[in-house]
Scaffold this motif. Structure first.
Motif, PDB file in Angstrom:
ATOM      1  N   THR A  46       4.487   1.227  -0.199  1.00  0.00           N
ATOM      2  CA  THR A  46       3.268   0.243  -0.212  1.00  0.00           C
ATOM      3  C   THR A  46       2.214   0.848  -0.957  1.00  0.00           C
ATOM      4  N   GLU A  47       1.819   2.145  -0.906  1.00  0.00           N
ATOM      5  CA  GLU A  47       0.776   2.511  -1.827  1.00  0.00           C
ATOM      6  C   GLU A  47       0.593   4.217  -1.404  1.00  0.00           C
ATOM      7  N   LYS A  91      -2.877   6.838  -0.995  1.00  0.00           N
ATOM      8  CA  LYS A  91      -4.153   7.105  -1.253  1.00  0.00           C
ATOM      9  C   LYS A  91      -4.522   8.548  -1.360  1.00  0.00           C
ATOM     10  N   THR A 140      -8.868   6.463  -0.492  1.00  0.00           N
ATOM     11  CA  THR A 140      -8.803   5.476  -1.457  1.00  0.00           C
ATOM     12  C   THR A 140      -7.426   5.242  -2.101  1.00  0.00           C
ATOM     13  N   SER A 141      -7.255   3.924  -2.206  1.00  0.00           N
ATOM     14  CA  SER A 141      -6.053   3.862  -2.890  1.00  0.00           C
ATOM     15  C   SER A 141      -6.154   4.181  -4.378  1.00  0.00           C
ATOM     16  N   VAL A 174      -2.335   4.579  -6.063  1.00  0.00           N
ATOM     17  CA  VAL A 174      -1.227   4.082  -6.709  1.00  0.00           C
ATOM     18  C   VAL A 174      -0.828   3.027  -5.806  1.00  0.00           C
ATOM     19  N   THR A 175      -0.432   1.974  -6.700  1.00  0.00           N
ATOM     20  CA  THR A 175       0.019   0.667  -5.958  1.00  0.00           C
ATOM     21  C   THR A 175       1.492   0.803  -5.531  1.00  0.00           C
ATOM     22  N   ALA A 176       1.899  -0.295  -5.158  1.00  0.00           N
ATOM     23  CA  ALA A 176       3.424  -0.345  -4.415  1.00  0.00           C
ATOM     24  C   ALA A 176       4.547  -0.002  -5.351  1.00  0.00           C
ATOM     25  N   CYS A 177       5.521   0.520  -4.740  1.00  0.00           N
ATOM     26  CA  CYS A 177       6.844   0.776  -5.442  1.00  0.00           C
ATOM     27  C   CYS A 177       7.866   0.144  -4.606  1.00  0.00           C
ATOM     28  N   THR A 178       8.705  -0.661  -5.344  1.00  0.00           N
ATOM     29  CA  THR A 178       9.824  -1.579  -4.924  1.00  0.00           C
ATOM     30  C   THR A 178      11.178  -1.058  -5.321  1.00  0.00           C
ATOM     31  N   CYS A 183      10.004   6.229  -8.622  1.00  0.00           N
ATOM     32  CA  CYS A 183       8.808   5.552  -9.165  1.00  0.00           C
ATOM     33  C   CYS A 183       7.878   6.644  -9.624  1.00  0.00           C
ATOM     34  N   PHE A 229       4.321   8.154 -10.764  1.00  0.00           N
ATOM     35  CA  PHE A 229       2.786   7.850 -10.712  1.00  0.00           C
ATOM     36  C   PHE A 229       1.729   8.995 -11.277  1.00  0.00           C
TER      37      PHE A 229
END
Length: 226
Positions: A134-135, A137, A141-142, A144-148, A155, A157
């Motif tokens: 999902t992310e 941090k 603090t976030s 990196v965004t989601a990896c599906t 994925c 980053f």
């Protein structure tokens, strides 16, 4: 008078050189992949615990203890990404197939930037997970965004901000879906760098300051000024 002026100029140049001398990037030595020991060597299959990662949050009654998995025990590898010489899968120590309840998991690793410049720090890497990332941090603090892509691919980053001097916390958030219990795991491979001061530039700066101080004292004695 000429000697004083020349010494003044030399000291000024030394300070200028030290001030602009470039720093050099050094590896973040306390940053580790999943499934390796304190020295960075791969852990054996079914090792309990990862010295660099902690399960902070788990859903339901799933244990926060960690188990390391390799293809030596087969399922769930494959269908999870196959073993390599760099990292291992980790997950909750509920069973050999890393079963866990459906819901959200947070894995944490920490690293240090002591004696490094956090403004220049960066981390690049890749992660894979069952089921969804999902992310990521950094220090809450976030970054990196989601990896599906799930557990059959990586994925990539990159993290270039929100670093702190001293200890940093890097959190990986995983969502486990399906009929519970079912396997949940995390795989991370990464490296990082940050700048450190050049010792040579610091030495030049010190010599320049000493020379400048001596020249100023002589200037006061002779009436010269630099």
């Amino acid at each position: 008078m000429h000697i004083v002026r020349l010494s003044c100029a030399a000291a000024t140049v030394a300070i200028a050189i030290a001030a602009v001398a470039p720093a050099h990037a050094a590896p973040i030595a306390t940053l580790f992949n999943t499934g390796v020991d304190a020295g960075g060597l791969l852990l054996a299959d079914n090792t309990i615990g990862d010295p660099h990662y902690t399960l902070i949050t788990t859903p339901g009654t799933t244990t926060t203890d960690i188990r390391v998995r390799t293809s030596d025990s087969a399922d769930p590898i494959p269908p999870w990404l196959a073993d390599n010489t760099t990292s291992r899968w980790i997950g909750p120590n509920a069973s050999q197939i890393l079963n866990g309840d459906v819901g959200d998991y947070m894995f944490r690793t920490t690293f240090s930037l002591v004696d490094l410049n956090p403004v220049t720090a960066m981390i690049t890497g890749r992660w894979s997970m069952d089921n969804t990332g999902t992310e990521i941090k950094l220090n809450g603090t976030s970054v990196v965004t989601a990896c599906t892509t799930g557990f059959t691919a990586w994925c990539n980053f990159s993290i270039t901000n929100n670093f702190l001097s001293g200890t940093n916390q890097l959190d990986f958030f995983i969502s486990n879906a399906g009929v519970e219990p079912n396997p949940i795991g995390l795989r991370v491979e990464m490296s990082g760098t940050a700048d450190v001061p050049e010792p040579a530039s610091l030495a030049v700066l010190g010599l320049g300051l000493v020379g400048l101080g001596a020249v100023r004292r002589k200037g006061r004695d002779t009436g010269a000024c630099c």
